[in-house]
Design a protein around this motif. Structure first.
Motif, PDB file in Angstrom:
ATOM      1  N   GLN A  13     -46.263 -55.405  26.167  1.00 54.23           N
ATOM      2  CA  GLN A  13     -46.208 -54.943  24.782  1.00 54.23           C
ATOM      3  C   GLN A  13     -47.560 -55.096  24.099  1.00 54.23           C
ATOM      4  O   GLN A  13     -47.709 -54.707  22.948  1.00 54.23           O
ATOM      5  N   GLN A  22     -49.041 -46.489  23.174  1.00 54.68           N
ATOM      6  CA  GLN A  22     -49.102 -47.649  22.300  1.00 54.68           C
ATOM      7  C   GLN A  22     -50.217 -47.542  21.275  1.00 54.68           C
ATOM      8  O   GLN A  22     -50.037 -47.909  20.110  1.00 54.68           O
ATOM      9  N   ALA A  43     -38.489 -48.505  26.593  1.00 56.56           N
ATOM     10  CA  ALA A  43     -39.915 -48.773  26.391  1.00 56.56           C
ATOM     11  C   ALA A  43     -40.702 -47.869  27.326  1.00 56.56           C
ATOM     12  O   ALA A  43     -40.231 -47.542  28.432  1.00 56.56           O
ATOM     13  N   ASP A  44     -41.894 -47.459  26.917  1.00 58.24           N
ATOM     14  CA  ASP A  44     -42.691 -46.557  27.738  1.00 58.24           C
ATOM     15  C   ASP A  44     -43.152 -47.211  29.037  1.00 58.24           C
ATOM     16  O   ASP A  44     -43.433 -46.524  30.015  1.00 58.24           O
ATOM     17  N   CYS A  87     -41.287 -49.179  30.809  1.00 62.01           N
ATOM     18  CA  CYS A  87     -40.090 -49.452  31.612  1.00 62.01           C
ATOM     19  C   CYS A  87     -39.799 -48.244  32.504  1.00 62.01           C
ATOM     20  O   CYS A  87     -39.309 -47.211  32.027  1.00 62.01           O
ATOM     21  N   ASP A 139     -37.460 -48.071  20.431  1.00 61.41           N
ATOM     22  CA  ASP A 139     -38.673 -48.128  21.249  1.00 61.41           C
ATOM     23  C   ASP A 139     -39.242 -49.541  21.232  1.00 61.41           C
ATOM     24  O   ASP A 139     -39.751 -50.009  20.210  1.00 61.41           O
ATOM     25  N   TRP A 140     -39.175 -50.202  22.376  1.00 60.14           N
ATOM     26  CA  TRP A 140     -39.641 -51.580  22.528  1.00 60.14           C
ATOM     27  C   TRP A 140     -41.011 -51.629  23.218  1.00 60.14           C
ATOM     28  O   TRP A 140     -41.409 -52.661  23.739  1.00 60.14           O
ATOM     29  N   THR A 141     -41.715 -50.473  23.232  1.00 60.79           N
ATOM     30  CA  THR A 141     -43.021 -50.426  23.889  1.00 60.79           C
ATOM     31  C   THR A 141     -43.960 -51.469  23.301  1.00 60.79           C
ATOM     32  O   THR A 141     -44.716 -52.129  24.022  1.00 60.79           O
ATOM     33  N   ARG A 142     -43.927 -51.594  21.997  1.00 60.81           N
ATOM     34  CA  ARG A 142     -44.643 -52.669  21.324  1.00 60.81           C
ATOM     35  C   ARG A 142     -43.614 -53.602  20.705  1.00 60.81           C
ATOM     36  O   ARG A 142     -42.461 -53.245  20.507  1.00 60.81           O
TER      37      ARG A 142
END
Length: 698
Positions: free
Chosen positions: A376, A515, A611-612, A614, A645-648
């Motif tokens: 992240q 991100q 997330a991107d 994942c 969205d859990w990318t960050r």
């Protein structure tokens, strides 16, 4: 004198009439306060010794104003009654109606709007000898709209006592009061536990309802503004809500009011889970949507299985190809092969334990993070892209790092391969974090709710499962004999294996761009060119070039690292990009408020936590969520599709994951009107959505 006697007789008669009239009164009459009026009413106007009967506190607030439940929520005060009764008269507690929630962001309160009826039972002793019963009550309440006004009143009610009771005329009011009470349910097997920062309550599901919400009567126990989770599977019902910030200690038992779609309440008394012989309670977990009480050995087995399956994930395979090359090179050197397998296992297990220790420490410091938290950070993603590019260039022959895993042929047997094997294990764990294999999500969710010792043990089991194939190859001769003998083909294979690493670097570059934005990605690309130049110059130094090449290589390396650091300063918000693009998609951006709004509208909702970085998430979206078949199913059943969205880092998403005992993505939850939320599998098929919608709509 006779006139005086007549006046005395008349006054005595008048007083007796007034006393009789007052004894027949069943209500105190209204008392008016600001924005509310109140009265005290008896169910009987004539009572008998030994009788139990109800007294009603009747509120009528102004439109838009409300009073509070026994647990008022984030603010407010419950109504209290201080009874003053003759000796021997017993009084019970207030019987609270089913409450409603009042949302005044960021606060959530519980109470009653409109007509409010609070019942209390009184019991006369069997030997009560008085002709009248005087009931005095001092009542305190708080009535609120946007402002709150405390008030109090004193009520006095006198009832006649006779051999036969007489009902008062306000029976419809008492019937309405009893109808507003939550229906008591069998609480056998109903237990609650506190773990992972959440209140979790479980009950065998034999209930005559499909609850859509619940109210916890214990004050300062749950976070009232947090999302509620109601999961039904295999005959069990699980309720979960995050713990209150001010939580200190759990009661031995707590009442919970379940509410169905019609607004009918049902009361269940949950007992705190019993302690096991080891002194810790058996955890309530959700395993693929199933409510179970799991032992530690089963969690460890699930963790090892998840680690084993992790080897098949696309994010791990490019790095494992390096280890496969090393094993093939040592197929004729059993001792070397076993040593490398042990070093690789040590690298994997210690890396998992180190990541677990860091995660636990950061959470203890108040950070809302989960599995994959290191990806992240755009800076760490950029550095990892550098690392994979460097490894690829080494396999392509541009430079040699001197690690045993980078060499091939007969010379490898004489090299110090332990460092290379250990490093491969470390790198495999780093790039494995974007993936969540089956069984792995539950094991990780369990681990972070336990003591640090248990959590580290679960992560170690995960690492052991991931290293297991290479241990089996090294220690089972029959499997080792299947490996080809070393030869010239290995140099070609080594160069071919560079390309999966380049593709992994491209994927990380894409994640970085998502991100940090296109400008930051361009700077990182310049940094990767500088890194490639530094490695080329260092390769010349290894071939005997002078100190000028050494200095130039150092300068280019510093430039690459400086650019990686600089790009974080120009990073743009991924959240804004996601929201901007969502308008043209078949999904909407997830938020707790949006989910609550859609559920209150009775709308079916599919939540996708992704997330991107994942890989599993991206594959599921390509195969099962973004297909025309799935879009048609969503449209046909009018299902709103929310994507988180859990990318960050996002603390709201982290808290949502924890409510389902998950510590990483993907997570898919389907909310169907009149049904508890349903957890979908972590690996989706093209028909998962339509089959699920069809089954729930029948």
């Amino acid at each position: 004198m006779s006139l005086l006697l007549r006046w005395q007789a008349w006054l005595t008669t008048l007083l007796l009439i007034l006393l009789a009239l007052s004894a027949q009164a069943s209500s105190t009459g209204w008392q008016q306060a600001k924005h509310i009026r109140a009265e005290l009413i008896s169910e009987f106007q004539t009572v008998t010794p030994g009788q139990t009967f109800s007294i009603l506190l009747h509120f009528e607030p102004d439109p838009g104003w409300h009073t509070y439940w026994q647990n008022p929520g984030d603010s407010g005060l419950p109504t209290t009654i201080n009874w003053k009764l003759p000796a021997g008269v017993n009084v019970g507690h207030i019987q609270w109606p089913t409450p409603q929630a009042f949302v005044i962001p960021p606060l959530v309160n519980y109470g009653f709007a409109g007509q409010t009826l609070l019942l209390t039972e009184l019991t006369l002793p069997a030997d009560y000898a008085q002709n009248t019963l005087t009931i005095d009550a001092d009542v305190d309440w708080l009535v609120c709209e946007e402002i709150c006004i405390p008030a109090d009143a004193s009520f006095s009610l006198t009832l006649a006592v006779a051999e036969q009771g007489k009902l008062a005329t306000q029976q419809p009011l008492f019937a309405r009061a009893r109808a507003s009470l939550p229906l008591p349910l069998d609480s056998s097997g109903a237990e609650f536990a506190l773990s992972g920062g959440a209140f979790s309550a479980a009950i065998p599901y034999g209930l005559p309802l499909a609850p859509v919400a619940f109210f916890v009567a214990g004050t300062e126990l749950v976070d009232h503004a947090a999302s509620q989770q109601i999961v039904l599977q295999d005959g069990n019902l699980l309720l979960q809500q995050a713990l209150n910030t001010y939580f200190t200690a759990a009661p031995a038992a707590v009442e919970v009011v379940l509410v169905d779609a019609s607004g009918q309440g049902y009361s269940v008394s949950f007992r705190q889970q019993q302690q096991t012989e080891q002194g810790s309670s058996t955890e309530i977990l959700v395993t693929g949507g199933t409510l179970n009480s799991n032992r530690l050995w089963l969690i460890l087995l699930m963790a090892a299985g998840g680690g084993l399956i992790l080897n098949l994930m696309p994010c791990v395979f490019p790095v494992l190809s390096l280890k496969a090359l090393s094993i093939a090179a040592n197929s004729q050197h059993r001792d070397q092969q076993r040593r490398d397998a042990l070093f690789y296992t040590a690298g994997v297990v210690l890396s998992f334990v180190a990541l677990a220790g860091l995660l636990i420490a950061l959470r203890a410091a108040g950070n809302a993070i989960g599995w994959g938290f290191q990806l992240q950070s755009p800076l760490l993603v950029g550095l990892l892209a550098y690392l994979l590019l460097a490894l690829g260039l080494s396999l392509s022959g541009l430079v040699q790092f001197g690690l045993g895993l980078m060499n091939a042929g007969s010379g490898l047997a004489s090299q110090s391969g332990g460092k290379g094997s250990f490093f491969t294990g470390v790198l495999a764990v780093i790039v494995a974090s974007p993936c969540t294999a089956p069984f792995m999500g539950t094991a990780l969710g369990y681990a972070v709710t336990q003591s640090p010792q248990v959590a580290l043990l679960v992560f170690a089991a995960l690492g052991l499962g991931m290293a297991l194939p290479f241990l089996l190859l090294a220690y089972i001769p029959a499997l080792a004999r299947l490996l080809p003998k070393p030869g010239a083909w290995m140099d070609t294979l080594k160069q071919l294996l560079a390309w999966p690493l380049y593709l992994s670097a491209v994927w990380l570059l894409w994640v970085f761009g998502r991100q940090a934005g296109i400008d930051a990605m361009a700077l990182l690309l310049v940094g990767m060119v500088a890194l490639a130049a530094a490695l080329w110059l260092w390769g010349r130094v290894q071939l005997g070039a002078g100190w000028g090449n050494r200095l130039a290589a150092l300068l280019m390396l510093l430039l690459a690292l400086g650019l990686a650091w600089q790009v974080t300063a120009v990073a743009t918000s991924a959240d804004q990009q996601s929201k901007a693009s969502a308008t043209a998609q078949h999904w909407q951006s997830w938020s707790p408020a949006k989910l609550t709004e859609l559920r209150q509208q009775g709308q079916p909702v599919l939540v996708n936590m992704t997330a991107d970085w994942c890989i599993t998430c991206l594959v599921n979206e390509r195969v099962a969520l973004n297909t025309e078949r799935s879009k048609a199913a969503l449209s046909e059943y009018n299902v709103s599709y929310l994507k988180g969205d859990w990318t960050r880092r996002d603390s709201d998403i982290t808290a949502y994951l924890q409510q389902y005992q998950r510590d990483g993505v993907p997570l898919y939850v389907l909310y169907w009107p009149g049904q508890p939320p349903k957890l979908l599998p972590q690996i989706l098929t093209p028909d998962t959505l339509r089959q699920t919608f069809d089954s729930l709509s029948q």
